[in-house]
Design a protein around this motif. Structure first.
Motif, PDB file in Angstrom:
ATOM      1  N   HIS A  41       0.852  -1.191   0.000  1.00 13.08           N
ATOM      2  CA  HIS A  41       0.000   0.000   0.000  1.00 13.08           C
ATOM      3  C   HIS A  41       0.890   1.245   0.000  1.00 13.08           C
ATOM      4  CE1 HIS A  41       1.018  -0.880   4.072  1.00 13.08           C
ATOM      5  NE2 HIS A  41      -0.077  -1.563   4.367  1.00 13.08           N
TER       6      HIS A  41
ATOM      7  N   THR B 248      -0.342   4.663   1.357  1.00 13.82           N
ATOM      8  CA  THR B 248      -0.419   4.711   2.822  1.00 13.82           C
ATOM      9  C   THR B 248       0.946   5.045   3.417  1.00 13.82           C
ATOM     10  OG1 THR B 248      -2.286   3.185   2.935  1.00 13.82           O
ATOM     11  CG2 THR B 248      -0.898   3.355   4.892  1.00 13.82           C
TER      12      THR B 248
ATOM     13  N   LYS C  74      -4.663   3.779   6.393  1.00 11.68           N
ATOM     14  CA  LYS C  74      -5.016   3.120   5.135  1.00 11.68           C
ATOM     15  C   LYS C  74      -6.518   3.018   4.950  1.00 11.68           C
ATOM     16  CE  LYS C  74      -4.153  -1.433   7.262  1.00 11.68           C
ATOM     17  NZ  LYS C  74      -3.423  -0.988   8.461  1.00 11.68           N
TER      18      LYS C  74
ATOM     19  N   ALA D 116      -3.763   2.456  -1.583  1.00 14.30           N
ATOM     20  CA  ALA D 116      -3.842   2.823  -0.169  1.00 14.30           C
ATOM     21  C   ALA D 116      -4.288   1.643   0.687  1.00 14.30           C
ATOM     22  CB  ALA D 116      -4.800   3.999   0.026  1.00 14.30           C
ATOM     23  N   LYS D 117      -5.245   0.858   0.162  1.00 15.42           N
ATOM     24  CA  LYS D 117      -5.688  -0.355   0.854  1.00 15.42           C
ATOM     25  C   LYS D 117      -6.446  -1.226  -0.136  1.00 15.42           C
ATOM     26  CE  LYS D 117      -8.078  -2.104   4.952  1.00 15.42           C
ATOM     27  NZ  LYS D 117      -8.900  -1.777   6.135  1.00 15.42           N
TER      28      LYS D 117
END
Length: 524
Positions: free
Chosen positions: A63, A66, A137, A177-178
């Motif tokens: 990720h 993040t 995240k 990011a996730k």
């Protein structure tokens, strides 16, 4: 427009009033060290080397956005926890506003959309995503996911390549990011049915804005084809995630958690998420994965889900928000419901951050239709809505108190989940961090009693006893940890310190050499 601005300001003010106390919270000892202050790539801020690491690393999953977000926090604000918490809160505020704007634009029902956004902002199950710095995240990926959905609503109004591009880009960024966002294309298909009515069968159920452009029915094949680029992104993200989780040893094999158990636990988890949405009590940072599930509970959970599904199918054509909300809840939870078991938790509050929107939609639009059906007075409905929001706000404010620091969050977890070796170990670490080594040792002993082969608890107990001056007992526990894990460099090092205090210098030197040999062999 003025009404929307007023609603957005009201949502922000109420949410800040409830969540503002996070500015005084500390980091906690679970995941926050690995994500922020003990991660050298993050704690040194934004550098070219760190940025490259963010994109190639599979530590704790892949990720990169993040990681970059945490690095930017450090670069701008240092390692003071207040700023990191407030950035999480900022994303939660943005998510709340975006959800309101998304629903109001798609449905034309501003008041109902505002209530759903308020439920999202204030529900206690969402505290974990906001108050836990390591869950950046969650709030970051949701922000990007909502931007993708908002762009999709705009695209659906007048399809064009230029309008599709933001949908694709925000979705791609959200996955970075996730990866839990992999189900977003399926959510878009649900929106096609209701409220966007791109299928042409639910037009009468949508509160259409007076100036909304006409929406023409789209052939089902085209609805599927236009999702293909997004599905390819989702497939790629899923593959990377599985590789990363396998590399980290987080994925449980079928020999440990058989498929029948996973399905049973998933049924129970779905039922518990519904229960905690209605009555958010006994929340905990960790819900243990119990390998022995009560058959009666599993059957009851399955009957509940089937009953709701039957009701949704029975009334779904008349009230299209029911199948959309129900399937949104079920589908968006699939990546974390345990069919692919990652980690030792049976469920987690943070997993409800996006899926609960489906239940909120069902409850809000359903209550509105019931009010019309039974001719309830607006004052009665409005009073009930306010009472619900006040209850949630008070519950969330109290829940935030549990997140002040590691001691408070793990003390509360021990009360909720009872005897569980992991929570006792984490509470012991938190108490040791406050130099309360006597209380810490008690929790480490409890963890070992619950799981005799819990090597890290043996090691932690050795550290606590050494700090208490009980060198012989510390030596015994370090030796037990080494017996369980012969390449335990930290245990060798700390046992060497104990030998040195006991005047056994030859053994101390021997352990130091072993610790150095293990460390150098790992390239550390």
């Amino acid at each position: 427009m003025k009404q929307k601005i007023f609603v957005c300001l009201a949502l922000v003010l109420v949410t800040v009033a409830v969540y503002g106390r996070v500015a005084g919270h500390d980091f906690i000892g679970l995941d926050d060290p690995a994500y922020v202050f003990e991660n050298p790539h993050v704690s040194s801020g934004l550098t070219l080397a760190n940025i490259r690491w963010a994109f190639v690393s599979t530590d704790l999953n892949w990720h990169p956005l993040t990681w970059l977000s945490h690095m930017a926090d450090v670069q701008l604000f240092g390692l003071a926890p207040a700023a990191h918490h407030l950035i999480n809160l900022l994303f939660h505020l943005l998510n709340t506003i975006l959800l309101f704007l998304l629903l109001s634009r798609a449905t034309g029902a501003s008041l109902k959309s505002a209530f759903v956004a308020a439920l999202f902002a204030l529900h206690p199950m969402h505290v974990e995503s906001v108050a836990w710095v390591a869950e950046r995240k969650d709030v970051l990926s949701t922000f990007l996911g909502f931007l993708s959905l908002l762009a999709y609503v705009r695209y659906a109004e007048r399809p064009a390549a230029g309008r599709y591009l933001p949908v694709f880009l925000f979705f791609a960024l959200g996955l970075m990011a996730k990866p839990m966002l992999v189900t977003l294309p399926f959510a878009m298909l649900l929106l096609d049915y209701w409220p966007l009515d791109r299928t042409g069968v639910t037009r009468s159920a949508v509160d259409v804005l007076p100036d909304a452009p006409p929406r023409l029915a789209v052939p089902p094949r085209r609805l599927l084809v236009e999702k293909v680029p997004l599905l390819l992104l989702a497939a790629g993200s899923s593959a990377i995630t599985l590789v990363a989780q396998h590399h980290g040893g987080a994925v449980s094999p079928l020999q440990v958690t058989p498929l029948v158990f996973r399905v049973s636990n998933a049924l129970l988890a779905y039922a518990k998420y519904i229960a905690k949405m209605l009555w958010p009590a006994d929340l905990a940072i960790i819900y243990p994965l119990r390998l022995h599930l009560a058959t009666g509970s599993v059957v009851a959970a399955g009957v509940l889900l089937l009953a709701i599904s039957w009701g949704v199918a029975r009334w779904g054509r008349r009230f299209p928000y029911l199948p959309v909300g129900w399937l949104f809840f079920l589908v968006t939870l699939v990546p974390v419901i345990g069919l692919v078991q990652v980690g030792d938790q049976s469920m987690a509050d943070r997993y409800s951050y996006v899926p609960y929107i489906g239940l909120f939609l069902m409850a809000t639009w359903g209550a509105a239709d019931l009010a019309v059906c039974f001719r309830w007075r607006r004052s009665l409905v409005g009073g009930a809505a306010i009472a619900i929001l006040v209850f949630l706000a008070v519950s969330t404010h109290r829940r935030l108190g549990d997140w002040r620091n590691s001691v408070t969050i793990f003390s509360q977890a021990v009360k909720v989940v009872g005897d569980y070796h992991i929570t006792h170990n984490h509470l012991g670490l938190a108490l040791a961090g406050q130099r309360d080594f006597t209380a810490a040792a008690d929790h480490f002993r409890t963890a070992i009693r619950l799981k005799p082969d819990f090597t890290i608890a043996r090691y932690n107990l050795g550290l606590a006893l050494a700090n208490m001056g009980k060198q012989d007992e510390a030596l015994e526990n370090f030796s037990a940890a080494i017996a369980d894990k012969p390449d335990y460099a930290d245990a060798y090092f700390n046992r060497a310190l104990v030998y040195e205090k006991l005047g056994r210098y030859d053994r101390a030197i021997d352990d130091l050499l072993k610790a150095l040999g293990i460390t150098s062999g790992r390239g550390e």
